[in-house]
Enzyme design. Structure first.
Site, short mmCIF file in Angstrom:
data_model
loop_
_atom_site.label_atom_id
_atom_site.label_comp_id
_atom_site.label_asym_id
_atom_site.label_seq_id
_atom_site.Cartn_x
_atom_site.Cartn_y
_atom_site.Cartn_z
N CYS A 102 0.83 -1.20 0.00
CA CYS A 102 0.00 0.00 0.00
C CYS A 102 0.87 1.26 0.00
O CYS A 102 1.48 1.56 -1.02
CB CYS A 102 -1.00 -0.06 1.16
SG CYS A 102 -2.49 0.88 0.79
N GLU B 277 -1.42 -9.26 3.35
CA GLU B 277 -1.26 -9.80 4.71
C GLU B 277 -2.62 -10.19 5.31
O GLU B 277 -2.69 -11.07 6.18
CB GLU B 277 -0.53 -8.79 5.62
CG GLU B 277 -1.30 -7.54 6.04
CD GLU B 277 -1.29 -6.40 5.03
OE1 GLU B 277 -1.00 -6.65 3.84
OE2 GLU B 277 -1.58 -5.25 5.41
N HIS C 52 -3.66 -5.23 0.33
CA HIS C 52 -3.10 -5.75 1.59
C HIS C 52 -3.11 -7.29 1.60
O HIS C 52 -4.03 -7.89 2.15
CB HIS C 52 -3.92 -5.23 2.78
CG HIS C 52 -3.75 -3.78 3.00
ND1 HIS C 52 -2.81 -3.26 3.86
CD2 HIS C 52 -4.37 -2.72 2.44
CE1 HIS C 52 -2.87 -1.95 3.83
NE2 HIS C 52 -3.81 -1.59 2.97
N1 GLN Z 1 -2.20 6.60 2.60
C1 GLN Z 1 -2.25 5.80 1.42
C2 GLN Z 1 -3.59 5.89 0.71
O1 GLN Z 1 -4.59 6.21 1.31
C3 GLN Z 1 -1.91 4.35 1.72
C4 GLN Z 1 -2.90 3.66 2.59
C5 GLN Z 1 -2.40 2.38 3.18
O2 GLN Z 1 -1.19 2.15 3.26
N2 GLN Z 1 -3.29 1.57 3.70
O3 GLN Z 1 -3.65 5.60 -0.44
#
Ligand code: GLN
Length: 546
Positions: A381, A509, A507
């Protein structure tokens, strides 16, 4: 007919109710029952999505896009099932639906009260998943008995015990039996008090699970049984375990699952099939080597902030029969001067998810180090977004490349706010959440890892790869290897000239379980193992030359 097990907690928080609930569920599932677990949290937030990790640890996202408590992660990892929005309910959500109904006029002029309206809504939600055909639903009540805010939940359990046919529900109460060093004794008084408090609220636990650092003698178990009005075999010891994944076996030795089933009037049940689970534990306990992975994030000091990532490392480590040593590196502590000394001992680097500008420069420097030193790299992310920025600046020559999250006025927004996010002002539940499909290029590392062209993964973000820079970054050597087939969003980036460099917008994970370790984690640890071996060989060779 669905049966219900409620798990409550007394004396202190952080006793591991979620692990005990998940372990019990695992044992019942291993005996062939269809089981799910849900968590009821007494706080007023509608969901934990708006809570900061300092308050609440990681926010776990389900397939259907619910932002939930991290215990749901344990439930999925133990049971290898998907949970949903219905599996996590807070006081805020309960009140929100009751108040909405009141505004609709659904209460027909009645005064709306905690009892019966709030407790009715709690009970409705406690039984909601029975419609999905579960044999047993385990409900974990968050918080500690005695908290003002837990009261309506305990009251709802009291009412349900009367309303459901006898033998259809039982209460497992988890308490702490502290060891007083000076007295060299385990103390049962806090347990007695917390059971007394439950009884005052009209709920009597059927089984008491005691968290303890020292083994409980039979004498002590009898004492707890006597004072707390349960049978001695219903006092279960939950001693500290070397791994949370040992807990199902530890409680099975004391027949917790059988005791529960008998109390639920289920008299015939098969032997549990725990072969896969035990196979995992054997591999976990017998690693052949170790790898050190740097985890770069800004909540490094918090145990729970990157919970699912740490668990995914455990699953992937067992799969590779290596012990994964995670070195926590605070992104704010990294600078040009200390970069090499901080990262040179690593065999792999994971840049964590996150929000906001804090620690960004350290993350970008770490990505650069991994890219240049051919160190296995995995960005999740925000970690993926940082890898795009680093590549744009240092390889593609877009020196002002940035994300508009950190610099709204950057001239080169290689990471930009998603179009549909631009008009959103409410913070709760408004990110791009939950499962989305992604199509992989056949000639990619991602395809090699997943072994199929179409995948689905879970998301939680507002910013994205800016496709205006796609051609320029591709020409410089960045490979967009996974694309959302409906929106064309870039979900995965790779650097084919690097032995293992992958950044994912989603994600992974969140989908790693004991029985299904996530393939990217498995391949990342494998790459780290190979890196460690090469490094070892190089070291030996140099040694011989000397
Ligand atoms: N802040 C970033 C976004 O909103 C990444 C979010 C995250 O790592 N979950 O795109």
């Amino acid at each position: 007919m669905t049966k219900y097990i409620f798990v409550t907690g007394g004396v202190t928080s952080s006793l591991g109710k979620g692990i005990v609930a998940a372990s019990l569920a695992k044992l019942l599932q291993a005996r062939g029952f269809k089981v799910t677990i849900q968590k009821f949290d007494p706080y007023i937030n509608v969901d934990p999505g708006t809570l900061n990790p300092y308050e609440h640890g990681e926010c776990y996202v389900t397939e259907d896009g619910a932002e939930t408590d991290l215990d749901l992660g344990h439930y999925e990892r133990f049971l290898n099932i998907f949970t949903t929005q219905a599996n996590n309910v807070t006081t805020g959500r309960i009140y929100q639906s009751v108040i909405n109904k009141e505004r609709e006029g659904a209460y027909l002029g009645k005064t709306v009260q905690v009892i019966p309206h709030i407790t009715d809504e709690i009970k409705r939600r406690m039984q909601l998943l029975s419609e999905s055909g579960y044999d047993i639903i385990i409900t974990e009540i968050g918080g500690t008995v005695g908290d003002i805010e837990s009261l309506p939940f305990i009251e709802a359990v009291r009412q349900l015990q009367w309303e459901l046919p006898e033998g259809d529900c039982l209460v497992v109460h988890l308490t702490l039996v502290p060891y007083l060093k000076a007295a060299k004794e385990l103390k049962t008084k806090p347990t007695q008090h917390s059971v007394k408090m439950m009884s005052e609220n009209g709920v009597h636990p059927d089984i008491i699970v005691c968290r303890t650092e020292q083994p409980l003698s039979n004498e002590l178990k009898s004492k707890i049984a006597l004072f707390c009005n349960v049978k001695t075999d219903s006092v279960i010891e939950a001693a500290d375990a070397s791994s949370i994944y040992e807990v199902p076996l530890l409680i099975q030795e004391q027949h917790l699952d059988e005791i529960c089933l008998k109390k639920l009037n289920i008299t015939w049940f098969p032997e549990p099939d725990l072969n896969a689970w035990k196979g995992f534990l054997t591999k976990l306990k017998n690693p052949k080597s170790t790898v050190t992975i740097g985890l770069i994030g800004k909540y490094i000091e918090l145990q729970d902030a990157y919970k699912s990532i740490l668990e995914a490392f455990i699953h992937a480590g067992a799969m590779n029969q290596v012990k994964v040593l995670v070195q926590d590196i605070h992104s704010e502590s990294i600078n040009k001067e200390n970069l090499v000394s901080k990262l040179e001992g690593l065999h792999g680097l994971l840049v964590a998810p996150g929000f906001g500008h804090r620690g960004i420069d350290g993350k970008i420097l770490a990505v650069q180090y991994a890219r240049e030193k051919q160190l296995p790299f995995f960005g999740i992310c925000l970690g993926m977004q940082m890898s795009v920025i680093e590549f744009a600046r240092n390889v593609a020559g877009i020196t002002n490349a940035h994300s508009t999250e950190m610099n709204a006025n950057t001239s080169d927004p290689v990471i930009d706010l998603m179009e549909e996010q631009k008009s959103i002002t409410n913070k709760g539940g408004t990110m791009r959440l939950g499962s989305y499909p992604c199509k992989l290029s056949k000639d990619s590392l991602a395809y090699k890892i997943y072994g199929s062209e179409m995948i689905t993964e879970r998301h939680r973000h507002r910013w994205e790869f800016n496709n205006k820079y796609l051609d320029q970054l591709k020409a410089a050597g960045l490979k967009p290897s996974g694309i959302n087939p409906e929106t064309n969003l870039v979900e995965i980036v790779e650097i084919p000239s690097h032995p293992f460099f992958i950044g994912v917008q989603y994600h992974p994970e969140l989908k790693s379980t004991v029985e299904n370790p996530h393939p990217i984690f498995v391949h990342f640890i494998k790459a780290a193992k190979e890196f460690a071996q090469q490094k070892g060989k190089k070291g030996k060779l140099e040694g011989q030359l000397n």
